[in-house]
Motif scaffolding. Structure first.
Motif, PDB file in Angstrom:
ATOM      1  N   ASN A  36       4.557   0.236   0.046  1.00 25.81           N
ATOM      2  CA  ASN A  36       5.665   1.013   0.411  1.00 25.81           C
ATOM      3  C   ASN A  36       5.624   2.188  -0.404  1.00 25.81           C
ATOM      4  O   ASN A  36       6.163   3.305   0.171  1.00 25.81           O
ATOM      5  CB  ASN A  36       6.694  -0.109   0.004  1.00 25.81           C
ATOM      6  CG  ASN A  36       6.901  -1.168   1.213  1.00 25.81           C
ATOM      7  OD1 ASN A  36       6.644  -1.233   2.357  1.00 25.81           O
ATOM      8  ND2 ASN A  36       7.365  -2.280   0.461  1.00 25.81           N
ATOM      9  N   ASN A  37       5.234   2.214  -1.625  1.00 26.22           N
ATOM     10  CA  ASN A  37       5.513   3.504  -2.440  1.00 26.22           C
ATOM     11  C   ASN A  37       4.716   4.725  -2.067  1.00 26.22           C
ATOM     12  O   ASN A  37       4.874   5.830  -1.706  1.00 26.22           O
ATOM     13  CB  ASN A  37       5.064   3.054  -3.921  1.00 26.22           C
ATOM     14  CG  ASN A  37       6.112   2.361  -4.732  1.00 26.22           C
ATOM     15  OD1 ASN A  37       7.293   2.651  -4.427  1.00 26.22           O
ATOM     16  ND2 ASN A  37       5.834   1.652  -5.657  1.00 26.22           N
ATOM     17  N   PHE A  38       3.247   4.376  -1.342  1.00 25.95           N
ATOM     18  CA  PHE A  38       2.645   5.113  -0.859  1.00 25.95           C
ATOM     19  C   PHE A  38       3.146   5.894   0.157  1.00 25.95           C
ATOM     20  O   PHE A  38       3.020   7.194   0.658  1.00 25.95           O
ATOM     21  CB  PHE A  38       1.124   4.672  -0.364  1.00 25.95           C
ATOM     22  CG  PHE A  38       0.077   5.622  -0.007  1.00 25.95           C
ATOM     23  CD1 PHE A  38      -0.564   6.387  -0.653  1.00 25.95           C
ATOM     24  CD2 PHE A  38      -0.164   5.751   1.470  1.00 25.95           C
ATOM     25  CE1 PHE A  38      -1.461   7.158  -0.180  1.00 25.95           C
ATOM     26  CE2 PHE A  38      -0.947   6.519   2.174  1.00 25.95           C
ATOM     27  CZ  PHE A  38      -1.683   7.405   1.096  1.00 25.95           C
ATOM     28  N   ARG A  39       3.680   5.022   1.254  1.00 25.79           N
ATOM     29  CA  ARG A  39       4.411   5.626   2.406  1.00 25.79           C
ATOM     30  C   ARG A  39       5.584   6.564   1.888  1.00 25.79           C
ATOM     31  O   ARG A  39       5.713   7.587   2.632  1.00 25.79           O
ATOM     32  CB  ARG A  39       4.892   4.402   3.500  1.00 25.79           C
ATOM     33  CG  ARG A  39       3.921   3.593   4.096  1.00 25.79           C
ATOM     34  CD  ARG A  39       4.476   2.377   4.707  1.00 25.79           C
ATOM     35  NE  ARG A  39       3.624   1.554   5.334  1.00 25.79           N
ATOM     36  CZ  ARG A  39       3.514   0.227   5.012  1.00 25.79           C
ATOM     37  NH1 ARG A  39       4.358  -0.202   3.934  1.00 25.79           N
ATOM     38  NH2 ARG A  39       2.716  -0.418   5.623  1.00 25.79           N
ATOM     39  N   GLN A  40       6.402   6.092   0.868  1.00 29.00           N
ATOM     40  CA  GLN A  40       7.465   7.016   0.725  1.00 29.00           C
ATOM     41  C   GLN A  40       7.083   8.387   0.077  1.00 29.00           C
ATOM     42  O   GLN A  40       7.606   9.366   0.259  1.00 29.00           O
ATOM     43  CB  GLN A  40       8.340   6.038  -0.246  1.00 29.00           C
ATOM     44  CG  GLN A  40       9.132   4.970   0.268  1.00 29.00           C
ATOM     45  CD  GLN A  40       9.748   4.161  -0.697  1.00 29.00           C
ATOM     46  OE1 GLN A  40       9.726   4.548  -2.073  1.00 29.00           O
ATOM     47  NE2 GLN A  40      10.222   2.979  -0.409  1.00 29.00           N
TER      48      GLN A  40
END
Length: 212
Positions: free
Chosen positions: A96-100
């Protein structure tokens, strides 16, 4: 606040440099341009003793691979800040952090069209390394500096003799599911190679025999 943009532009797309510079300042991490490492493109180390966050990225990546790897490592930093070591390194929180963190670059058109499409597909399920996603890896390789000696295993005709950086010599054989069966010339042992493993062809040598 120190501006790292000028240095970063040497390694990544220029529009991305101010963003990454701000991330370095905001996180207080030590960001290092590393020598080439065959085992990994980048690395994240969490705070320990007197050391803060540390990120390193290989100097010889093309600009787009360098940026994606940098975002990958900052996603680790963000995940550690929120969860410390209580979650898996590449679990749902990191994904999720990578996507954001990738969104500003995807939305701003930082990448060429072919990489943009591959990145969007990759974001559906980011992996531990961009090189484990064959489609993204293949597209990124198009932007590497030309190296006539470097090949990937999938590019080689069957029976081609090739060598690794450590000097070990193999013969490519047939594909088994997602990998290629290769025989080490010296020991006759069988190994399964990733299609995108980088190797050097020995004078384009091929043979129809497995006897040496």
């Amino acid at each position: 606040m120190q501006d790292y943009s000028v240095q970063l532009r040497k390694y990544m797309p220029a529009p991305a440099a101010p963003i990454i510079s701000r991330w370095i300042n905001d996180s207080g991490c030590v960001f290092r341009i590393s020598r080439s490492r065959t085992s990994k493109f980048g690395d994240y180390r969490p705070p320990y003793a007197e050391n803060g966050h540390r990120i390193s990225v290989n100097h010889n990546l093309n600009p787009y691979a360098f940026l994606i790897t940098t975002v990958h490592e900052f996603a680790h930093l963000k995940t550690w800040n929120a969860h410390k070591s209580r979650v898996k390194p590449h679990g749902a929180e990191w994904k999720n952090n990578f996507r954001q963190l990738m969104l500003p670059f995807v939305q701003s058109g930082t990448f060429p069209d072919d990489i943009q499409r591959a990145v969007i597909t990759y974001l559906n399920n980011p992996a531990a390394s961009s090189c484990t996603d064959l489609q993204l890896f293949r597209v990124l390789k198009r932007y590497d500096a030309e190296n006539n000696l470097a090949h990937t295993v999938e590019q080689l005709p069957e029976n081609t003799i090739f060598t690794l950086k450590n000097g070990r010599v193999f013969q490519k054989r047939e594909k088994i599911r997602k990998r290629y069966r290769c025989i080490e010339v010296k020991t006759q042992r069988v190994y399964l190679f990733s299609p995108i493993a980088e190797v050097t062809v020995l004078a384009d040598k091929t043979t129809d025999s497995t006897t040496y």
